[in-house]
Design an enzyme around this catalytic site. Structure first.
Site, PDB file in Angstrom:
ATOM      1  N   ASN A  10      35.193  26.200  23.463  1.00 53.72           N
ATOM      2  CA  ASN A  10      35.154  27.622  22.861  1.00 53.72           C
ATOM      3  C   ASN A  10      35.202  28.526  24.033  1.00 53.72           C
ATOM      4  O   ASN A  10      34.541  28.677  24.855  1.00 53.72           O
ATOM      5  CB  ASN A  10      33.811  27.847  22.557  1.00 53.72           C
ATOM      6  CG  ASN A  10      33.469  29.192  22.080  1.00 53.72           C
ATOM      7  OD1 ASN A  10      34.095  30.066  21.905  1.00 53.72           O
ATOM      8  ND2 ASN A  10      32.289  29.367  21.671  1.00 53.72           N
ATOM      9  N   TRP A  11      36.450  29.271  24.126  1.00 54.64           N
ATOM     10  CA  TRP A  11      36.645  30.256  25.508  1.00 54.64           C
ATOM     11  C   TRP A  11      35.937  31.645  25.391  1.00 54.64           C
ATOM     12  O   TRP A  11      35.994  32.264  26.035  1.00 54.64           O
ATOM     13  CB  TRP A  11      38.152  30.307  25.508  1.00 54.64           C
ATOM     14  CG  TRP A  11      38.749  29.084  25.636  1.00 54.64           C
ATOM     15  CD1 TRP A  11      38.553  27.977  25.926  1.00 54.64           C
ATOM     16  CD2 TRP A  11      40.390  29.163  25.829  1.00 54.64           C
ATOM     17  NE1 TRP A  11      39.576  26.995  26.100  1.00 54.64           N
ATOM     18  CE2 TRP A  11      40.640  27.836  26.181  1.00 54.64           C
ATOM     19  CE3 TRP A  11      41.281  30.040  25.679  1.00 54.64           C
ATOM     20  CZ2 TRP A  11      41.906  27.287  26.248  1.00 54.64           C
ATOM     21  CZ3 TRP A  11      42.764  29.654  25.856  1.00 54.64           C
ATOM     22  CH2 TRP A  11      43.280  28.217  26.382  1.00 54.64           C
ATOM     23  N   LYS A  12      35.247  31.843  24.201  1.00 51.29           N
ATOM     24  CA  LYS A  12      34.513  32.857  23.946  1.00 51.29           C
ATOM     25  C   LYS A  12      35.428  34.146  24.197  1.00 51.29           C
ATOM     26  O   LYS A  12      36.843  34.088  24.016  1.00 51.29           O
ATOM     27  CB  LYS A  12      33.271  33.149  24.742  1.00 51.29           C
ATOM     28  CG  LYS A  12      32.286  31.724  24.741  1.00 51.29           C
ATOM     29  CD  LYS A  12      31.010  31.926  24.982  1.00 51.29           C
ATOM     30  CE  LYS A  12      30.428  30.643  24.915  1.00 51.29           C
ATOM     31  NZ  LYS A  12      29.010  30.678  25.076  1.00 51.29           N
ATOM     32  N   HIS A  98      28.618  30.446  14.954  1.00 55.13           N
ATOM     33  CA  HIS A  98      28.158  30.497  16.438  1.00 55.13           C
ATOM     34  C   HIS A  98      27.004  31.214  16.478  1.00 55.13           C
ATOM     35  O   HIS A  98      26.756  32.528  15.945  1.00 55.13           O
ATOM     36  CB  HIS A  98      29.278  30.841  17.318  1.00 55.13           C
ATOM     37  CG  HIS A  98      28.970  30.248  18.701  1.00 55.13           C
ATOM     38  ND1 HIS A  98      28.208  31.123  19.577  1.00 55.13           N
ATOM     39  CD2 HIS A  98      29.590  29.353  19.610  1.00 55.13           C
ATOM     40  CE1 HIS A  98      28.222  30.483  20.623  1.00 55.13           C
ATOM     41  NE2 HIS A  98      28.837  29.447  20.559  1.00 55.13           N
ATOM     42  N   GLU A 100      26.229  33.020  18.765  1.00 53.20           N
ATOM     43  CA  GLU A 100      26.323  34.450  19.487  1.00 53.20           C
ATOM     44  C   GLU A 100      26.834  35.489  18.380  1.00 53.20           C
ATOM     45  O   GLU A 100      26.511  36.648  18.421  1.00 53.20           O
ATOM     46  CB  GLU A 100      27.393  34.419  20.438  1.00 53.20           C
ATOM     47  CG  GLU A 100      26.722  33.931  21.596  1.00 53.20           C
ATOM     48  CD  GLU A 100      27.764  33.025  22.526  1.00 53.20           C
ATOM     49  OE1 GLU A 100      28.926  33.218  22.636  1.00 53.20           O
ATOM     50  OE2 GLU A 100      27.294  32.210  23.456  1.00 53.20           O
ATOM     51  N   GLU A 170      23.913  23.532  18.300  1.00 56.55           N
ATOM     52  CA  GLU A 170      23.986  24.082  19.461  1.00 56.55           C
ATOM     53  C   GLU A 170      22.396  24.823  19.717  1.00 56.55           C
ATOM     54  O   GLU A 170      22.609  25.826  19.086  1.00 56.55           O
ATOM     55  CB  GLU A 170      24.946  25.154  19.461  1.00 56.55           C
ATOM     56  CG  GLU A 170      26.315  24.410  19.428  1.00 56.55           C
ATOM     57  CD  GLU A 170      27.333  25.277  20.210  1.00 56.55           C
ATOM     58  OE1 GLU A 170      28.258  24.895  21.009  1.00 56.55           O
ATOM     59  OE2 GLU A 170      27.375  26.661  19.767  1.00 56.55           O
ATOM     60  N   GLY A 176      24.801  28.592  27.565  1.00 52.64           N
ATOM     61  CA  GLY A 176      25.155  29.334  28.726  1.00 52.64           C
ATOM     62  C   GLY A 176      24.200  29.362  29.658  1.00 52.64           C
ATOM     63  O   GLY A 176      24.316  30.156  30.266  1.00 52.64           O
ATOM     64  N   SER A 216      25.811  23.774  27.294  1.00 45.85           N
ATOM     65  CA  SER A 216      25.893  23.534  28.622  1.00 45.85           C
ATOM     66  C   SER A 216      26.364  22.157  28.847  1.00 45.85           C
ATOM     67  O   SER A 216      25.940  21.430  29.804  1.00 45.85           O
ATOM     68  CB  SER A 216      24.573  23.685  29.573  1.00 45.85           C
ATOM     69  OG  SER A 216      24.049  24.912  29.599  1.00 45.85           O
ATOM     70  N   GLY A 237      31.386  25.345  26.238  1.00 45.69           N
ATOM     71  CA  GLY A 237      31.869  26.837  26.440  1.00 45.69           C
ATOM     72  C   GLY A 237      32.269  27.021  27.673  1.00 45.69           C
ATOM     73  O   GLY A 237      33.511  26.823  28.421  1.00 45.69           O
ATOM     74  N   GLY A 238      31.325  27.307  28.723  1.00 43.83           N
ATOM     75  CA  GLY A 238      31.597  27.492  30.091  1.00 43.83           C
ATOM     76  C   GLY A 238      32.525  26.559  30.806  1.00 43.83           C
ATOM     77  O   GLY A 238      33.551  27.111  31.416  1.00 43.83           O
TER      78      GLY A 238
END
Ligand code: PEP
Length: 254
Positions: A10-12, A98, A100, A170, A176, A216, A237-238
């Protein structure tokens, strides 16, 4: 039962179109020796990079997803993207709910439910995210929250649809933050989700559905997570923003 693992990136809100092209080229390079029969690899770039990434993925086994969408096909919804538009640029999947989106953009279980129905109507496979906040975990509400997200989110879907979708657990406190849930902490919730599906939906759906862990995930912790019976992959993600670390996660997760 052995389910085919999936590693999803997930590149956000990262990657200009140029950066996205470089990243996906790097991921293709890093994963060129990975047998697509052993793992599904998926990337979810921001909307503006979908077309460029789609062109580079054409003819490769890597799957493309949107990070969100509206439930309507078209209309006066400024700033939104429809399932038809995601399909047109080559998406097969879409991330829904998600944390976010829930935390910052007013996503609710009700809108999640509408989006899941819309995804299926348009031939997109949804990846539904569920998970508790730190406060909820500390107040022993983890299972109640997850159950509510599943019950309201999946409302009205057929068992066949549930069987074909993907879930992602999640924990919000691990997204993150660098704080990963331990494999055992994650497995406890994954097993709970599967039990809930067995009891509330169908035994086969519970067995077949893939439940990814997100929060993470890194090359250093994917192996431990993947040893767990009910963890079928990762939503990353990251660590998906660098071809090398994403490639490592794919390879170490096998
Ligand atoms: C995510 O975006 O779904 C996620 C899990 O992010 P991170 O891996 O950075 O925690």
């Amino acid at each position: 039962m052995k389910r085919k693992p999936m590693i999803a990136g997930n590149w956000k809100m990262h990657m200009t179109t140029k950066e996205a092209r470089d990243l996906v080229s790097g991921i293709l390079q890093q994963t060129k020796d990975v047998d697509p029969g052993n793992v599904d690899i998926l990337v979810a770039p921001p909307y503006t990079a979908l077309m460029a990434v789609s062109e580079l993925l054409n003819g490769t086994p890597i799957l493309l997803a949107g990070q969100n969408m509206h439930w309507e096909e078209k209309g006066a919804f400024t700033g939104e993207i429809s399932p038809v538009m995601l399909k047109e640029v080559g998406c097969s999947h879409v991330i829904i709910g998600h944390s976010e989106r829930r935390q910052y953009f007013g996503e609710t279980n009700e809108t999640v439910n509408k989006k899941l129905h819309a995804a299926f109507s348009h031939g997109l496979t949804p990846i539904l995210c569920v998970g508790e906040s730190l406060e909820q975990r500390e107040a022993n509400q983890t299972f109640t929250i997850i159950e509510e997200e599943l019950k309201e989110g999946l409302n009205g879907l057929t068992t066949k649809q549930v069987r074909s979708m993907i879930l992602a657990y999640e924990p919000i406190w691990a997204i993150g933050t660098g704080k990963t849930a331990s494999p055992e902490q994650a497995e406890e919730v994954h097993a709970f989700i599967r039990k809930w599906l067995r009891e509330q939906v169908e035994k086969e759906a519970a067995e077949e559905i893939r439940i990814l862990y997100g929060g993470s995930v890194k090359p250093e912790n994917i192996e431990g997570l993947m040893t767990m019976e009910n963890i079928d992959g990762g939503l990353v993600g990251g660590a998906s923003l660098k071809a090398d670390s994403f490639g490592q996660i794919v390879k170490r997760g096998l």
